[in-house]
Design a protein around this motif. Sequence first.
Motif, PDB file in Angstrom:
ATOM      1  N   SER A 198       0.878  -1.172   0.000  1.00  0.00           N
ATOM      2  CA  SER A 198       0.000   0.000   0.000  1.00  0.00           C
ATOM      3  C   SER A 198       0.911   1.217   0.000  1.00  0.00           C
ATOM      4  O   SER A 198       2.086   1.119   0.363  1.00  0.00           O
ATOM      5  CB  SER A 198      -0.926   0.017   1.225  1.00  0.00           C
ATOM      6  OG  SER A 198      -0.185   0.011   2.428  1.00  0.00           O
ATOM      7  N   ARG A 215      -3.430   4.762   4.046  1.00  0.00           N
ATOM      8  CA  ARG A 215      -2.918   3.756   3.112  1.00  0.00           C
ATOM      9  C   ARG A 215      -3.748   3.711   1.826  1.00  0.00           C
ATOM     10  O   ARG A 215      -4.899   3.290   1.830  1.00  0.00           O
ATOM     11  CB  ARG A 215      -2.899   2.382   3.777  1.00  0.00           C
ATOM     12  CG  ARG A 215      -1.984   2.348   4.980  1.00  0.00           C
ATOM     13  CD  ARG A 215      -2.078   1.044   5.748  1.00  0.00           C
ATOM     14  NE  ARG A 215      -1.537  -0.075   4.972  1.00  0.00           N
ATOM     15  CZ  ARG A 215      -1.403  -1.300   5.475  1.00  0.00           C
ATOM     16  NH1 ARG A 215      -1.770  -1.557   6.719  1.00  0.00           N
ATOM     17  NH2 ARG A 215      -0.915  -2.266   4.724  1.00  0.00           N
ATOM     18  N   LEU A 217      -3.525   3.231  -2.786  1.00  0.00           N
ATOM     19  CA  LEU A 217      -2.846   2.438  -3.798  1.00  0.00           C
ATOM     20  C   LEU A 217      -1.485   3.063  -4.102  1.00  0.00           C
ATOM     21  O   LEU A 217      -1.295   4.266  -3.954  1.00  0.00           O
ATOM     22  CB  LEU A 217      -3.699   2.358  -5.061  1.00  0.00           C
ATOM     23  CG  LEU A 217      -5.019   1.597  -4.905  1.00  0.00           C
ATOM     24  CD1 LEU A 217      -5.912   1.833  -6.116  1.00  0.00           C
ATOM     25  CD2 LEU A 217      -4.773   0.104  -4.703  1.00  0.00           C
ATOM     26  N   PHE A 244      -2.265  -6.221  -2.803  1.00  0.00           N
ATOM     27  CA  PHE A 244      -2.719  -4.855  -2.519  1.00  0.00           C
ATOM     28  C   PHE A 244      -3.600  -4.837  -1.267  1.00  0.00           C
ATOM     29  O   PHE A 244      -4.560  -5.586  -1.161  1.00  0.00           O
ATOM     30  CB  PHE A 244      -3.525  -4.314  -3.699  1.00  0.00           C
ATOM     31  CG  PHE A 244      -2.697  -3.920  -4.882  1.00  0.00           C
ATOM     32  CD1 PHE A 244      -2.075  -2.678  -4.932  1.00  0.00           C
ATOM     33  CD2 PHE A 244      -2.523  -4.792  -5.950  1.00  0.00           C
ATOM     34  CE1 PHE A 244      -1.307  -2.301  -6.033  1.00  0.00           C
ATOM     35  CE2 PHE A 244      -1.760  -4.430  -7.056  1.00  0.00           C
ATOM     36  CZ  PHE A 244      -1.150  -3.182  -7.095  1.00  0.00           C
ATOM     37  N   GLU A 245      -3.262  -3.906  -0.323  1.00  0.00           N
ATOM     38  CA  GLU A 245      -4.033  -3.807   0.920  1.00  0.00           C
ATOM     39  C   GLU A 245      -4.202  -2.334   1.328  1.00  0.00           C
ATOM     40  O   GLU A 245      -3.660  -1.901   2.349  1.00  0.00           O
ATOM     41  CB  GLU A 245      -3.348  -4.603   2.039  1.00  0.00           C
ATOM     42  CG  GLU A 245      -4.246  -4.807   3.250  1.00  0.00           C
ATOM     43  CD  GLU A 245      -3.518  -5.455   4.416  1.00  0.00           C
ATOM     44  OE1 GLU A 245      -4.189  -6.175   5.177  1.00  0.00           O
ATOM     45  OE2 GLU A 245      -2.299  -5.250   4.577  1.00  0.00           O
ATOM     46  N   PRO A 246      -4.971  -1.560   0.562  1.00  0.00           N
ATOM     47  CA  PRO A 246      -5.221  -0.158   0.935  1.00  0.00           C
ATOM     48  C   PRO A 246      -6.405  -0.050   1.889  1.00  0.00           C
ATOM     49  O   PRO A 246      -7.461  -0.619   1.645  1.00  0.00           O
ATOM     50  CB  PRO A 246      -5.547   0.492  -0.413  1.00  0.00           C
ATOM     51  CG  PRO A 246      -6.215  -0.601  -1.183  1.00  0.00           C
ATOM     52  CD  PRO A 246      -5.579  -1.896  -0.736  1.00  0.00           C
TER      53      PRO A 246
END
Length: 271
Positions: A198, A215, A217, A244-246
């Motif tokens: 992120s 957080r 992209l 991906f972990e936004p």
Amino acid sequence: MKSPLRFALNRMVAPDLALADFIQMAKALKCDAIEIRNDLKNREIEYGMPATRVRELCAAQGITVLSINALYPFDVWNDERRAQALELATYARECGAQGLVMCPFNEPGDTRTDAQRAAALRTALSELAPILREYGILGFVEPLGFEVSALRRKRVAVEAIKSIGGLDVFRVVHDTFHHHLAGEHEFFPELTGLVHISGVEDRDAPLSAIGDGHRVLVGEGDILGNAAQIDTLLSTGYSGYLSFEPFAESVHGLADIQQAVGASIAHLQKS
């Protein structure tokens, strides 16, 4: 030789999408793996979707379930945690997940000494190892870089895993956000099972004030050094997924999240 970029989607990318739609988005983005969560209201586990249904939906599109995110706080071991671990391990096995993400105690007011935290960590890992072996899944230990976290750095996790003989069932999560927040400089590619990515673009916020809400992209304005972190991992032997972990609501509210993730993928491939 450096490994190619392999992208995955954590459910936190688009928590409001139904799982079937989320899987379709992953497929459209050529991401062949996802992470599901047990902390989203009205989604998957909390909503009561059978694990076999999750498996069916993913298998139909050729999607792998990397993990259930997460067992918390895994390092505070008691009867409640054991029951929670068994429940999640059962679901993970039945839905086809490769492993279970494990996050440490991360709240103000922890009066334990470093030695007490270290002992608690070893106890938890020792108790979890036979459960993971029985259910045939991995435990992805994720240090959290926040100042209140009981486990901030991967080095501490790696040493604890080795000390209890858990190298067969435990891996660490390299989270680019938490790696930066903890001021950590060490990489453990050989023991890294999963990478969470992120970006943060707020250059004015002090490090101690940066939280999950920052957080987003990964793009041109990223201040976490995602591209450099990823390059180091891939150059030193990591060949797994970049998930991906936004957490930012600004991402969750995007009109076209698929386009935005695609743009982030393109940015990282170029970088």
